[in-house]
Scaffold this motif. Structure first.
Motif, PDB file in Angstrom:
ATOM      1  N   GLY A 102      -2.565  10.906  -0.249  1.00 20.66           N
ATOM      2  CA  GLY A 102      -1.916   9.600  -0.104  1.00 20.66           C
ATOM      3  C   GLY A 102      -1.830   9.178   1.344  1.00 20.66           C
ATOM      4  O   GLY A 102      -2.057   8.012   1.680  1.00 20.66           O
ATOM      5  N   TYR A 103      -1.517  10.132   2.219  1.00 20.87           N
ATOM      6  CA  TYR A 103      -1.438   9.817   3.651  1.00 20.87           C
ATOM      7  C   TYR A 103      -2.802   9.397   4.187  1.00 20.87           C
ATOM      8  O   TYR A 103      -2.909   8.433   4.947  1.00 20.87           O
ATOM      9  CB  TYR A 103      -0.897  11.017   4.439  1.00 20.87           C
ATOM     10  CG  TYR A 103      -0.728  10.702   5.900  1.00 20.87           C
ATOM     11  CD1 TYR A 103       0.355   9.949   6.338  1.00 20.87           C
ATOM     12  CD2 TYR A 103      -1.663  11.123   6.842  1.00 20.87           C
ATOM     13  CE1 TYR A 103       0.508   9.624   7.674  1.00 20.87           C
ATOM     14  CE2 TYR A 103      -1.519  10.802   8.181  1.00 20.87           C
ATOM     15  CZ  TYR A 103      -0.438  10.058   8.590  1.00 20.87           C
ATOM     16  OH  TYR A 103      -0.300   9.727   9.903  1.00 20.87           O
ATOM     17  N   ILE A 123       0.846  -1.204   0.000  1.00 19.92           N
ATOM     18  CA  ILE A 123       0.000   0.000   0.000  1.00 19.92           C
ATOM     19  C   ILE A 123       0.876   1.247   0.000  1.00 19.92           C
ATOM     20  O   ILE A 123       0.622   2.196  -0.743  1.00 19.92           O
ATOM     21  CB  ILE A 123      -0.957  -0.012   1.216  1.00 19.92           C
ATOM     22  CG1 ILE A 123      -1.962  -1.155   1.088  1.00 19.92           C
ATOM     23  CG2 ILE A 123      -1.674   1.331   1.365  1.00 19.92           C
ATOM     24  CD1 ILE A 123      -2.689  -1.490   2.380  1.00 19.92           C
ATOM     25  N   LEU A 124       1.912   1.237   0.831  1.00 27.51           N
ATOM     26  CA  LEU A 124       2.811   2.380   0.924  1.00 27.51           C
ATOM     27  C   LEU A 124       3.481   2.657  -0.423  1.00 27.51           C
ATOM     28  O   LEU A 124       3.528   3.799  -0.888  1.00 27.51           O
ATOM     29  CB  LEU A 124       3.862   2.142   2.013  1.00 27.51           C
ATOM     30  CG  LEU A 124       4.807   3.290   2.317  1.00 27.51           C
ATOM     31  CD1 LEU A 124       4.042   4.517   2.778  1.00 27.51           C
ATOM     32  CD2 LEU A 124       5.819   2.870   3.366  1.00 27.51           C
ATOM     33  N   ILE A 125       3.982   1.626  -1.063  1.00 25.42           N
ATOM     34  CA  ILE A 125       4.648   1.785  -2.363  1.00 25.42           C
ATOM     35  C   ILE A 125       3.659   2.304  -3.405  1.00 25.42           C
ATOM     36  O   ILE A 125       4.002   3.173  -4.214  1.00 25.42           O
ATOM     37  CB  ILE A 125       5.300   0.456  -2.804  1.00 25.42           C
ATOM     38  CG1 ILE A 125       6.505   0.166  -1.899  1.00 25.42           C
ATOM     39  CG2 ILE A 125       5.704   0.493  -4.271  1.00 25.42           C
ATOM     40  CD1 ILE A 125       7.068  -1.236  -2.024  1.00 25.42           C
ATOM     41  N   LYS A 126       2.440   1.803  -3.365  1.00 25.91           N
ATOM     42  CA  LYS A 126       1.418   2.238  -4.323  1.00 25.91           C
ATOM     43  C   LYS A 126       1.084   3.725  -4.152  1.00 25.91           C
ATOM     44  O   LYS A 126       0.897   4.443  -5.138  1.00 25.91           O
ATOM     45  CB  LYS A 126       0.156   1.389  -4.135  1.00 25.91           C
ATOM     46  CG  LYS A 126      -0.983   1.769  -5.030  1.00 25.91           C
ATOM     47  CD  LYS A 126      -2.192   0.899  -4.741  1.00 25.91           C
ATOM     48  CE  LYS A 126      -3.411   1.437  -5.475  1.00 25.91           C
ATOM     49  NZ  LYS A 126      -4.631   0.770  -5.041  1.00 25.91           N
ATOM     50  N   LEU A 127       1.017   4.199  -2.899  1.00 22.51           N
ATOM     51  CA  LEU A 127       0.558   5.561  -2.632  1.00 22.51           C
ATOM     52  C   LEU A 127       1.679   6.605  -2.507  1.00 22.51           C
ATOM     53  O   LEU A 127       1.420   7.796  -2.549  1.00 22.51           O
ATOM     54  CB  LEU A 127      -0.281   5.578  -1.346  1.00 22.51           C
ATOM     55  CG  LEU A 127      -1.572   4.764  -1.390  1.00 22.51           C
ATOM     56  CD1 LEU A 127      -2.217   4.729  -0.010  1.00 22.51           C
ATOM     57  CD2 LEU A 127      -2.531   5.323  -2.426  1.00 22.51           C
ATOM     58  N   ALA A 128       2.920   6.153  -2.349  1.00 23.86           N
ATOM     59  CA  ALA A 128       4.036   7.078  -2.128  1.00 23.86           C
ATOM     60  C   ALA A 128       4.348   7.889  -3.383  1.00 23.86           C
ATOM     61  O   ALA A 128       4.094   7.453  -4.509  1.00 23.86           O
ATOM     62  CB  ALA A 128       5.269   6.292  -1.696  1.00 23.86           C
ATOM     63  N   ALA A 166       9.051   6.973   3.277  1.00 26.96           N
ATOM     64  CA  ALA A 166       8.380   7.301   2.024  1.00 26.96           C
ATOM     65  C   ALA A 166       7.611   8.601   2.166  1.00 26.96           C
ATOM     66  O   ALA A 166       7.009   8.869   3.208  1.00 26.96           O
ATOM     67  CB  ALA A 166       7.444   6.175   1.620  1.00 26.96           C
ATOM     68  N   VAL A 167       7.630   9.404   1.120  1.00 21.82           N
ATOM     69  CA  VAL A 167       6.924  10.676   1.107  1.00 21.82           C
ATOM     70  C   VAL A 167       5.523  10.460   0.537  1.00 21.82           C
ATOM     71  O   VAL A 167       5.361   9.859  -0.523  1.00 21.82           O
ATOM     72  CB  VAL A 167       7.683  11.720   0.253  1.00 21.82           C
ATOM     73  CG1 VAL A 167       6.884  13.002   0.116  1.00 21.82           C
ATOM     74  CG2 VAL A 167       9.056  11.993   0.859  1.00 21.82           C
ATOM     75  N   LEU A 168       4.519  10.931   1.284  1.00 24.07           N
ATOM     76  CA  LEU A 168       3.123  10.844   0.854  1.00 24.07           C
ATOM     77  C   LEU A 168       2.533  12.249   0.849  1.00 24.07           C
ATOM     78  O   LEU A 168       2.802  13.026   1.757  1.00 24.07           O
ATOM     79  CB  LEU A 168       2.305   9.979   1.823  1.00 24.07           C
ATOM     80  CG  LEU A 168       2.688   8.515   1.955  1.00 24.07           C
ATOM     81  CD1 LEU A 168       1.986   7.896   3.152  1.00 24.07           C
ATOM     82  CD2 LEU A 168       2.335   7.755   0.703  1.00 24.07           C
ATOM     83  N   ASP A 169       1.710  12.539  -0.163  1.00 23.48           N
ATOM     84  CA  ASP A 169       0.988  13.821  -0.112  1.00 23.48           C
ATOM     85  C   ASP A 169      -0.201  13.637   0.830  1.00 23.48           C
ATOM     86  O   ASP A 169      -0.431  12.543   1.360  1.00 23.48           O
ATOM     87  CB  ASP A 169       0.554  14.289  -1.503  1.00 23.48           C
ATOM     88  CG  ASP A 169      -0.405  13.337  -2.203  1.00 23.48           C
ATOM     89  OD1 ASP A 169      -1.047  12.489  -1.525  1.00 23.48           O
ATOM     90  OD2 ASP A 169      -0.533  13.435  -3.435  1.00 23.48           O
ATOM     91  N   ASP A 170      -0.956  14.704   1.086  1.00 25.95           N
ATOM     92  CA  ASP A 170      -2.061  14.628   2.046  1.00 25.95           C
ATOM     93  C   ASP A 170      -3.073  13.559   1.677  1.00 25.95           C
ATOM     94  O   ASP A 170      -3.530  12.798   2.530  1.00 25.95           O
ATOM     95  CB  ASP A 170      -2.757  15.990   2.178  1.00 25.95           C
ATOM     96  CG  ASP A 170      -1.899  17.006   2.918  1.00 25.95           C
ATOM     97  OD1 ASP A 170      -0.942  16.585   3.615  1.00 25.95           O
ATOM     98  OD2 ASP A 170      -2.178  18.210   2.814  1.00 25.95           O
TER      99      ASP A 170
END
Length: 130
Positions: free
Chosen positions: A84-85, A57-62, A78-82
């Motif tokens: 994605g977070y 999930i993290l890789i998909k949304l990062a 990993a960097v996520l936008d709002d």
């Protein structure tokens, strides 16, 4: 053989794992040792599956760079936008609420163990109606 459902969130609690590890290190009857080993194997398998799903999930949304590689911050996270977070939090919340089927324990099976009330509370979910 009786089983009980516990949530992944309960299995992630450090005190639960510490108490289970301590119980596994004490000599006991073969049947209780087998049950504890079965519980530990099921917990480990569930946590590996949880971590794998969480990573996917993290890789998909990062955020990704122009080569499709996950962008990380200075701490290696990993960097996520709002958005994605938010999606990641919702997905992980769903994962930690999955029920896992585990063998139950009885107080009789643990009669030779000495433990604190806090340790008993940590593994209370493994007891059926006790």
């Amino acid at each position: 053989k009786y089983n009980i459902n516990m949530k992944i969130a309960q299995l992630l609690e450090p005190r639960f794992n510490q108490t289970l590890e301590r119980l596994m290190s004490v000599e006991t009857s073969t049947s209780t040792a087998f049950k504890l080993a079965s519980i530990k194997e099921a917990v480990n398998k569930s946590l590996v599956n949880y971590d794998s799903a969480r990573q996917e999930i993290l890789i998909k949304l990062a955020a990704k760079d122009d080569k499709g590689i996950v962008v990380t911050d200075d701490n290696g996270l990993a960097v996520l936008d709002d958005d994605g977070y938010k999606k990641f939090s919702e997905a992980v919340n769903g994962l930690i609420n999955i029920d896992i089927d585990l063998p139950t324990l009885t107080l009789e099976e643990l009669k030779d163990f000495r433990m604190t009330a806090n340790e008993l509370i940590a593994i209370r979910g493994l007891f059926d109606n006790q």
